[in-house]
Design a protein around this motif. Structure first.
Motif, PDB file in Angstrom:
ATOM      1  N   PRO A 295       0.776  -1.076  -0.128  1.00 59.04           N
ATOM      2  CA  PRO A 295       0.007  -0.244   0.091  1.00 59.04           C
ATOM      3  C   PRO A 295       0.770   1.306  -0.009  1.00 59.04           C
ATOM      4  CG  PRO A 295       0.021  -0.703   2.211  1.00 59.04           C
ATOM      5  CD  PRO A 295       0.894  -1.759   1.402  1.00 59.04           C
ATOM      6  N   CYS A 296       0.239   2.401  -0.294  1.00 53.90           N
ATOM      7  CA  CYS A 296       0.681   3.413  -0.331  1.00 53.90           C
ATOM      8  C   CYS A 296       1.092   4.258   1.099  1.00 53.90           C
ATOM      9  CB  CYS A 296      -0.183   4.569  -1.020  1.00 53.90           C
ATOM     10  SG  CYS A 296       0.343   6.652  -0.921  1.00 53.90           S
ATOM     11  N   ASP A 297       1.966   4.702   1.497  1.00 51.35           N
ATOM     12  CA  ASP A 297       2.069   5.122   2.957  1.00 51.35           C
ATOM     13  C   ASP A 297       1.127   6.019   3.500  1.00 51.35           C
ATOM     14  OD1 ASP A 297       4.272   3.473   3.090  1.00 51.35           O
ATOM     15  OD2 ASP A 297       5.745   4.779   3.020  1.00 51.35           O
ATOM     16  N   GLY A 298       0.483   6.741   2.606  1.00 49.27           N
ATOM     17  CA  GLY A 298      -0.189   7.752   2.860  1.00 49.27           C
ATOM     18  C   GLY A 298      -1.808   7.724   2.875  1.00 49.27           C
ATOM     19  N   CYS A 299      -2.159   6.435   2.315  1.00 48.21           N
ATOM     20  CA  CYS A 299      -3.720   6.363   2.152  1.00 48.21           C
ATOM     21  C   CYS A 299      -3.877   4.800   2.282  1.00 48.21           C
ATOM     22  CB  CYS A 299      -4.365   6.789   0.827  1.00 48.21           C
ATOM     23  SG  CYS A 299      -3.554   6.092  -0.495  1.00 48.21           S
ATOM     24  N   SER A 300      -5.086   4.355   2.439  1.00 47.97           N
ATOM     25  CA  SER A 300      -5.552   3.025   2.132  1.00 47.97           C
ATOM     26  C   SER A 300      -6.057   2.431   1.055  1.00 47.97           C
ATOM     27  CB  SER A 300      -6.518   2.707   3.412  1.00 47.97           C
ATOM     28  OG  SER A 300      -7.764   3.534   3.251  1.00 47.97           O
TER      29      SER A 300
ATOM     30  N   TYR B 201       2.245  11.102 -10.124  1.00 48.66           N
ATOM     31  CA  TYR B 201       0.930  11.614  -9.928  1.00 48.66           C
ATOM     32  C   TYR B 201       0.324  11.531  -8.559  1.00 48.66           C
ATOM     33  CZ  TYR B 201      -0.260   6.901 -11.361  1.00 48.66           C
ATOM     34  OH  TYR B 201      -0.316   5.397 -11.507  1.00 48.66           O
ATOM     35  N   HIS B 202       0.702  10.218  -7.911  1.00 51.22           N
ATOM     36  CA  HIS B 202       0.124  10.075  -6.577  1.00 51.22           C
ATOM     37  C   HIS B 202       0.247  11.182  -5.655  1.00 51.22           C
ATOM     38  CE1 HIS B 202      -2.732   7.697  -4.455  1.00 51.22           C
ATOM     39  NE2 HIS B 202      -1.631   7.703  -3.255  1.00 51.22           N
ATOM     40  N   SER B 203       1.570  11.759  -5.664  1.00 53.85           N
ATOM     41  CA  SER B 203       1.808  12.902  -4.513  1.00 53.85           C
ATOM     42  C   SER B 203       0.745  13.545  -4.675  1.00 53.85           C
ATOM     43  CB  SER B 203       3.082  13.078  -4.704  1.00 53.85           C
ATOM     44  OG  SER B 203       3.157  13.800  -6.051  1.00 53.85           O
TER      45      SER B 203
END
Ligand SMILES: [Zn+2]
Ligand SMILES: [Zn+2]
Ligand SMILES: [Zn+2]
Ligand SMILES: [Zn+2]
Length: 799
Positions: free
Chosen positions: A306-311, A328-330
Motif C-alpha cells: 500500500p501507499c504510505d499515505g492512504c488506504s 501523480y500520486h503525490s
C-alpha cells in the motif's frame, strides 16, 4: 462510476435548472471550452463545495488504525476455512490500513505470507516475509516464519540459502530458548524434516529452472509503422471526409496478425462499487479490483503493497508505488475521496494533466484556444504554433504539394502515443447537452479549488520535508484556469474516447470443476493509436489487454485497402440493431452504417435470434409486436407477447433455483430441475435462445461435478452450438466455450476428441490472444499431457 456520483449529479442539475435563463443561454451558446469553463466555475459557491465535501467524507480512503485487527481476524477465519485467496485479500486490506513500522503491519504481512505459501506462491511468500521483518515482526514469533522461509527456499531449489536459514534458526534456539517447550519441540521436528529434504534435494542432479518462462511474452510488432508508432507496417493512417481519421490495410492481412500494440497513455483503475460507509458498513470485506490489481500497472497480484499515505492505492511492488508517487500520486493521494465522488473520467482528466506536466498543458491549450477564438489571452507558444502550421510554412517556403495536416501528428507528420495526440482527440463540445457541460465544468472547478488549497497547504506546512517525496508540481499555482480548461476538454473527450481495459477472470468457486471465465472491466484508459480505429458492430479485429497494454489483432482476413475496424461496445452479437444505433448515436454521435447494421435493418424487425420465441406446435419462429404469430403459413398459432415474456420470467426463476441447488452441491436435484427447465424451454424458445445455452451449460457443470464427463461433454456441445449461432465460429466467446469442452474431454480421457477440440480452441484463441497467452499455454500443456499417455491395451480410449 465514469461520471460523478448521483447525489452530486442531481445537485448540480438542480442548480442548473434554477439558474436565470440568461446565464443558461450564455453557457449553452459559449463557443469555446474556456468560456464554458470560466462561466460555469464562477457559479461554484462555497455551499456547493461544502456539499461535495460532505459527500466525499463517506468514502474511507485514509488509514484507519482500528481496521487492521478487524481484517486480520476476518482473514484468520478464512484461513481456517482453507480459503487462502480470501484470507490473503483480507490481510492486504489490513496492511493498507496500517501505518509503516508497526506491529499491525508486520503481523498482517506475516499472516499473508502463510496464505501465499499455501497457494504455492513461494516467491511472493518470501517477499512478504522480508516485509514483515522490515516492519519489525516480533522476535517471539520469528522461528515459525523463518521455518516457512526455509521451506520456500527448499521448494524453489535455493538450497544454500535454505541451509543458511536453517542453521541460523538452530543457533537461535541454542542461545535464546524463548519458546515454550512444546512449541519448541514441534519446531525442532519440522526443522529436522526440512534438513532431510535439503539433503535429498542436494543429491539430485541439478535441474534446469522451471521452463524459460514466457521469454517471448513481450513479442513485438513484426515491423513497426514509420508513420504511426505502436502500429504494424501493414496499416496506414488516412483521412476521409466522412469518417475523419481511419486506418487502412496496406497489404493483405491474415487472421491473428498483430496490428497495434499500445500502452495506455493514461489509465485509472476502476474502483468498482464502493459503498460509502454511511450505510453502516465501515470496513468492507468484499474483494474489489483494487485488492487484486496494481493501482498503477494493473498487474494481478495477491501481495499488494500500500501507499504510505492512504488506504486505497495498493501496488504490485515498491517500484510501482514509487513511480506512481513521482508521476501523480503525490498530488492525488490526499484527494482520494473527492476523486471517488467525482468519478473515473474526472480522475483521468486530472491524471492526464499531471502526467504531462503543466508547461505542456499550457502550450497545447493556448494554441487551441487561439484557433477557436482570438479573444483569449493565454500565453502563446511559438513552437506549438509552428507545429500546427507546419504545412502552410512548407508550402510558402518550398512550394511543395498541399498536404492537409492530420490532427494529432507532429511536425514530421508522425502520429505518436503522446499528449499532442491525446489533446487532439475530439471533445464533441457541440454535441453534449448544456447541463452535462455544466456538470463537468463545475466538477473540474471544484477539483481545481481543492488542488489549489492542497498546494498552498503543502507549501505552508513544508510537506516536502516529510518522508514522502516533494509533490511533483510546485509550479501548479501557475494558472488553474488553463489547467481547468484542459481537464474539461479531457472529460468531454472521454465519452467517445475512453477505452475499457478488461481482463478475463476465472470465476473461482470450489464446486465448479470446469473453470468458468468472465470478462471484467478493470480500468479505463486512453490509447491514442487505438482511438484511430473506427467502429463496426461486426469488427474485423479483436482487442485484448495485458496489464495496461492493448493488443489489436486481425480477427479475420483483411484485404489490402480495407479499413481496420474495431467495436466501441455495441457488438452485433450482444445487441439488436435498434439498440446499437441508439447507443452509438447517444454516446458517440454518429449513425452506424456498418454492413451488420445495413443487413439487419433490411430484415424484419424480429429482434435478435438469441431472444426469439418459437411456435408451440410447429417450432417455427414467432413474429410480431404485441401479438406474435407463427411464421409457418400453414399454422394458425398466435400468442400475446406479454404471455411469452411472463413465461420466460418464470423459466428464469426456475433456472435460478437450479443454479442454487448446483452451488450447494445438490447435484441430482439440480439435474432434475434443469431437465424440467429444458423441456419447458424447448416448447417456446428458439433453439438459439441464450436461455437454451445457459441450461445446457449448467447441466454440463452438474454432470462434470458428478464426474460423468461423457454427459457433461454432450451438454457442452449443445451449448456450444448456441454460442456459435450467436457469436460466430471464430469468436472469442466460441474460443472460451471450446476451451471448456477441451477441459471436460481431457478430464474424461477422451483422448482423440480432446485433441481435436484442443486444436479447434487453439485455432480460435490464437487469433484473439496470440501464442503467448495463458489460454494457449494451458491448451498446449493439456495436449502434451495427452500425448504422453501410455497406450492402454484392450480398446480405444474415449467416451
Ligand atoms: Zn504495478
Ligand atoms: Zn496514497
Ligand atoms: Zn453497425
Ligand atoms: Zn406454428
Amino acid at each position: 462510476m465514469d461520471l460523478p456520483v448521483d447525489e452530486w449529479k442531481s445537485y448540480l442539475f438542480q442548480k442548473w435548472f434554477l439558474l436565470p435563463k440568461s446565464v443558461q443561454v450564455t453557457i449553452s451558446t459559449a463557443k469555446t471550452l474556456s468560456d464554458i469553463f470560466l462561466h460555469s466555475s464562477s457559479l461554484l459557491q462555497p455551499e456547493d463545495e461544502i456539499f461535495l465535501k460532505r459527500l466525499s467524507r463517506g468514502y474511507l480512503v485514509e488509514k484507519d488504525p482500528n481496521a487492521p485487527p478487524f481484517y486480520r481476524e476476518k482473514g484468520n477465519s478464512k484461513f481456517q476455512e482453507k480459503d487462502y485467496t480470501g484470507a490473503a485479500v483480507l490481510y492486504s486490506k489490513g496492511i493498507s490500513h496500517s501505518k509503516p513500522n508497526t506491529e499491525d503491519i508486520s503481523l498482517c504481512y506475516a499472516n499473508r505470507s502463510a496464505a501465499l505459501f499455501h497457494l504455492g506462491q513461494y516467491e511472493t511468500c518470501l517477499e512478504d516475509i522480508t516485509r514483515a521483518q522490515m516492519h519489525g515482526y516480533p522476535e517471539r514469533l520469528q522461528p515459525k516464519m523463518i521455518l516457512r522461509k526455509a521451506e520456500c527456499l527448499v521448494t524453489l531449489g535455493r538450497l544454500q540459502e535454505a541451509s543458511q536459514a536453517i542453521s541460523d534458526l538452530e543457533s537461535d534456539f541454542a542461545t535464546k530458548r524463548t519458546l515454550a517447550t512444546s512449541s519448541f519441540q514441534i519446531l525442532q521436528k519440522n526443522l529436522h524434516h526440512l534438513k532431510k529434504k535439503v539433503q535429498e534435494k542436494e543429491s539430485l542432479p541439478e535441474t534446469f529452472p522451471p521452463t524459460l518462462a514466457k521469454t517471448f511474452e513481450d513479442m513485438d510488432l513484426k515491423e513497426e509503422n514509420e508513420q504511426i508508432s505502436r502500429a504494424s507496417s501493414s496499416v496506414s493512417l488516412c483521412t476521409d471526409p466522412l469518417k475523419g481519421r481511419c486506418l487502412i490495410a496496406t497489404k493483405d492481412i491474415l487472421p491473428g496478425e498483430l496490428l497495434v500494440k499500445e500502452d495506455a497513455f493514461v489509465s485509472v483503475l476502476n474502483p468498482g462499487e464502493r459503498l460509502r460507509h454511511s450505510l453502516g458498513n465501515k470496513w468492507d470485506t468484499r474483494i474489489a479490483n483494487g485488492d487484486l490489481y496494481c493501482h498503477r500497472c494493473l498487474k494481478h497480484t495477491l501481495a499488494t503493497v500500500p501507499c504510505d499515505g492512504c488506504s486505497y492505492a495498493k501496488y504490485c511492488s515498491q517500484e510501482c508505488m514509487q513511480q506512481a508517487w513521482e508521476l501523480y500520486h503525490s498530488v492525488e493521494c490526499p484527494l482520494g475521496a473527492l476523486l471517488l465522488s467525482l468519478g473515473v473520467f474526472c480522475h483521468i482528466a486530472l491524471r492526464l494533466t499531471l502526467l504531462t506536466r503543466f508547461e505542456d498543458v499550457g502550450k497545447v491549450t493556448s494554441k487551441l484556444c487561439d484557433e477557436i477564438s482570438n479573444s483569449i489571452s493565454f500565453p502563446k507558444s511559438k513552437t506549438l504554433i509552428k507545429t500546427l502550421n507546419y504545412n502552410q510554412e512548407e508550402n510558402e517556403d518550398n512550394g511543395k504539394v498541399v498536404k492537409t495536416p492530420i490532427p494529432g501528428c507532429d511536425i514530421s507528420g508522425k502520429y505518436e502515443n503522446n499528449y499532442n495526440a491525446v489533446f487532439n482527440l475530439l471533445p464533441h463540445t457541440e454535441n453534449h447537452s448544456p447541463e452535462h457541460k455544466f456538470l463537468c465544468a463545475v466538477s473540474i472547478s471544484a477539483l481545481c479549488k481543492e488542488l489549489e488549497a492542497a498546494n498552498l497547504q503543502a507549501f505552508a506546512t513544508g510537506l516536502n520535508s516529510s518522508k514522502l517525496k516533494a509533490p511533483v508540481t510546485p509550479q501548479l499555482c501557475a494558472d488553474f484556469n488553463i489547467w481547468g480548461v484542459a481537464m474539461l476538454r479531457h472529460m468531454l473527450q472521454l465519452q467517445c474516447n475512453a477505452q475499457a481495459i478488461t481482463t478475463i477472470q476465472q470465476t473461482e468457486s470450489k464446486e465448479s470443476i470446469i473453470a468458468n471465465s468472465r470478462q471484467v472491466r478493470l480500468a479505463t484508459g486512453i490509447f491514442p493509436v487505438v482511438s484511430l480505429l473506427n467502429h463496426s458492430c461486426s469488427p474485423n479485429t479483436s482487442v485484448s489487454f495485458t496489464s495496461t497494454v492493448a493488443t489489436i489483432r486481425a480477427a479475420q482476413r483483411i484485404r489490402k485497402g480495407q479499413e481496420i475496424l474495431h467495436c466501441y461496445g455495441p457488438h452485433k452479437s450482444w445487441m439488436g440493431v435498434a439498440e446499437r444505433q441508439q447507443k452509438l448515436r447517444s454516446q458517440y454521435y454518429f449513425d452506424c452504417s456498418c454492413p451488420a447494421c445495413h443487413t439487419e435493418e433490411l430484415r424484419t424487425a424480429a429482434g435478435p435470434r438469441w431472444e426469439a420465441f418459437c411456435c408451440n406446435s410447429c417450432r417455427a419462429l414467432m413474429q410480431g409486436d404485441d401479438v406474435l404469430s407463427c411464421d409457418n403459413k400453414s399454422c394458425t398459432e398466435s400468442v400475446s407477447r406479454d404471455h411469452l415474456v411472463s413465461q420466460l420470467q418464470d423459466l428464469q426463476h426456475q433456472v435460478g433455483m437450479a443454479q442454487k441447488l448446483l452451488r450447494s452441491g445438490k447435484l441430482e436435484q439440480a439435474i432434475q430441475q434443469l431437465l424440467g427447465c429444458q423441456r419447458d424451454a424447448e416448447s417456446f424458445l428458439s433453439p438459439e435462445h441464450t436461455m437454451m445455452g445457459e441450461i445446457e451449460d449448467d447441466l454440463a457443470q452438474a454432470y462434470a461435478a458428478l464426474g460423468d464427463w461423457q454427459k457433461s461433454a454432450t451438454h457442452l456441445q449443445k451449448s456450444l452450438r448456441v454460442v456459435e449461432a450467436r457469436h460466430g465460429p471464430s469468436s472469442v466467446e466460441m474460443g472460451h466455450e471450446l476451451f471448456k469442452l477441451a477441459q471436460v474431454l481431457f478430464n474424461g480421457f477422451a483422448v482423440s476428441e480432446a485433441l481435436k477440440t484442443i486444436q479447434k480452441a487453439e485455432k480460435v484463441l490464437l487469433v484473439h490472444y496470440g501464442p503467448w497467452s495463458d489460454e494457449i499455454q494451458e491448451l498446449q500443456k493439456m495436449r502434451s499431457c495427452l500425448l504422453d499417455l501410455p497406450p492402454i491395451p484392450g480398446g480405444p480410449l474415449g467416451l
